[in-house]
Motif scaffolding. Structure first.
Motif, mmCIF file in Angstrom:
data_model
loop_
_atom_site.group_PDB
_atom_site.id
_atom_site.type_symbol
_atom_site.label_atom_id
_atom_site.label_comp_id
_atom_site.label_asym_id
_atom_site.label_seq_id
_atom_site.Cartn_x
_atom_site.Cartn_y
_atom_site.Cartn_z
ATOM 1 N N ALA A 1 20.945 -32.453 -0.507
ATOM 2 C CA ALA A 1 19.517 -32.520 -0.167
ATOM 3 C C ALA A 1 18.848 -33.545 -1.074
ATOM 4 N N ARG B 1 14.638 -29.972 5.599
ATOM 5 C CA ARG B 1 14.217 -28.608 5.902
ATOM 6 C C ARG B 1 15.442 -27.762 6.255
ATOM 7 N N PRO B 2 15.515 -26.520 5.755
ATOM 8 C CA PRO B 2 16.727 -25.719 5.994
ATOM 9 C C PRO B 2 17.017 -25.458 7.464
ATOM 10 N N PRO C 1 20.793 -28.450 8.216
ATOM 11 C CA PRO C 1 21.610 -27.383 7.603
ATOM 12 C C PRO C 1 21.886 -26.222 8.556
ATOM 13 N N TYR C 2 20.880 -25.832 9.346
ATOM 14 C CA TYR C 2 21.080 -24.762 10.321
ATOM 15 C C TYR C 2 22.069 -25.200 11.404
ATOM 16 N N ILE D 1 21.662 -27.942 -4.867
ATOM 17 C CA ILE D 1 20.477 -27.725 -4.043
ATOM 18 C C ILE D 1 19.660 -26.599 -4.649
ATOM 19 N N ASP E 1 16.566 -25.434 -3.404
ATOM 20 C CA ASP E 1 15.931 -24.597 -2.387
ATOM 21 C C ASP E 1 16.901 -23.524 -1.892
ATOM 22 N N THR F 1 18.134 -23.459 1.961
ATOM 23 C CA THR F 1 19.008 -24.610 2.235
ATOM 24 C C THR F 1 20.351 -24.432 1.547
ATOM 25 N N ARG F 2 20.315 -24.009 0.275
ATOM 26 C CA ARG F 2 21.561 -23.802 -0.465
ATOM 27 C C ARG F 2 22.441 -22.750 0.204
ATOM 28 N N ASN G 1 14.487 -33.804 -2.153
ATOM 29 C CA ASN G 1 13.962 -32.584 -1.553
ATOM 30 C C ASN G 1 13.015 -31.838 -2.487
#
Length: 407
Positions: A115, A120-121, A125-126, A152, A154, A157-158, A225
């Motif tokens: 990141a 944004r997660p 990432p999703y 990462i 967040d 996200t992590r 990020n």
């Protein structure tokens, strides 16, 4: 899905491909070159960000990654928010259906586990999590090949990134820092290999024997990020520092060629052209890493920010100074023997940068010899990467999967 005897293996490639990022597309091109050379009977298609561009350029069928076309636009209205929410549900079924049709899915390079740029997660990432979870559920091998990773902060996200990595059947990284980052996030990396970036596997033009322009690679840089609160300040400082450096080169009568690496970088190049306002400064219109390599091969020296601008310059053996914005740039410069030639992208000091640039030019002949040797080593290491990938994803009776670190 499992192919029967004599049935071609179905291979999917996945990622933000065909979306304007030349580095991502270069990684795809390297993997397609490997598949066509080593597994010519494989049937290949893509689930990607820009299916029209991928289908036209690489001549493979391609499907849009996200059902909702406004996925990466900021949503403020109720309709857009509802569209994004519905898209998450639809994408879960779309991704699983696509994965089910394949024996192997490859995520080719890219910084999919990092990141270092705003992220944004519930965006990519999703999407990566859906891919890896579908692969595990449907028994389709998912390979993260030569990918980048970083620590990462967040938490959502992590969590998505770490879970995706655990669910993948195969992982390799483009540098040791990436593997260390995944280990720190709780992923067992004991069998994961480290190899050079896949883009180094692309063919390179011969460097020019004559003195060429100074190529300055620019980027729409707003920090990472964790820098969202300071993003505009960081961008202004980066643009101002880069402009001052280009102007200083022009004041000395030097010819400057601006390079980009993503469609979003064009306004930065345009702003510098307008601010400097000199016929000595032009901007390249590169549409691929091959185009960037030709530009950097014709250059006398390169000063660049974007990671794959650096790779192109180093691959063709041109002395290069990195405007470094992340640990991956530092690791790349160290790998190629130019670790001394780095300058922070967040804190550009045009005077200090000019001093480093002069030092780079002073040692140009020596650095070209260094890069020649390092590129030979990188070529051998990438052969190991592709051999390892074949053993992992295309097993035969006499192939045992033994992952190793590149020599």
């Amino acid at each position: 899905m499992t192919s029967g005897p004599g049935t071609p293996v179905r291979v999917g490639v996945f990622g933000l491909l065909g979306s304007g990022n030349l580095g991502n597309d270069g990684s795809l091109e390297a993997v397609l070159g490997y598949l066509r050379a080593e597994h010519p009977d494989a049937v290949v298609d893509a689930l990607c960000g820009g299916p029209e561009a991928v289908a036209a350029r690489y001549r493979i069928p391609a499907t849009r990654l996200h059902w909702y076309r406004g996925e990466y636009r900021t949503a403020s209205r109720a309709g857009a928010l509802a569209g994004k929410g519905l898209g998450k549900l639809v994408d879960a079924f779309r991704t699983a259906a696509w994965v089910r049709r394949h024996d192997v899915v490859i995520v080719p390079g890219m910084g999919v586990l990092e990141a270092t740029l705003p992220l944004r997660p519930w965006g990519f990432p999703y999407a990566l999590f859906l891919l890896c979870a579908s692969g595990r559920l449907l028994r389709t091998r998912v390979a993260l090949v030569g990918v980048g990773a970083d620590a990462i902060a967040d938490r959502p996200t992590r969590a998505l990134v770490a879970r995706s990595a655990r669910l993948a059947s195969y992982r390799s990284y483009r540098d040791g820092l990436s593997r260390d980052a995944m280990r720190a996030m709780g992923v067992d990396t004991s069998r994961d290999g480290v190899y050079p970036d896949l883009a180094f596997a692309l063919p390179a033009p011969q460097a020019s024997a004559r003195p060429g322009p100074v190529c300055v690679g620019v980027m729409d840089f707003h920090g990472g990020n964790d820098d969202r609160a300071r993003a505009e300040e960081i961008h202004r400082r980066y643009l101002d520092g880069t402009t001052r450096f280009v102007r200083a080169l022009v004041d000395e009568g030097r010819t400057v060629r601006l390079l980009t690496g993503d469609a979003c970088d064009a306004p930065v190049a345009a702003a510098i052209l307008e601010a400097v306002d000199s016929p000595l400064v032009t901007a390249a219109q590169a549409g691929s890493l091959a185009d960037l390599m030709r530009e950097t091969a014709a250059a006398g020296t390169v000063v660049a920010t974007r990671y794959h601008n650096l790779i192109c310059a180093l691959k063709v053996g041109t002395p290069t100074l990195a405007l470094s914005y992340a640990a991956k740039s530092d690791a790349l410069m160290e790998r190629m023997g130019l670790g001394t030639y780095r300058h922070p992208a967040r804190e550009i000091d045009a005077g200090r940068l000019m001093e480093q640039f002069r030092e780079l030019e002073k040692h140009s002949a020596e650095l070209r010899r260094t890069l020649t040797g390092r590129n030979l080593t990188v070529t051998r290491q990438l052969r190991c990467q592709f051999d390892d990938l074949t053993k992992a994803l295309f097993p035969t009776a006499d192939h045992a999967h033994t992952t190793r670190e590149a020599p």
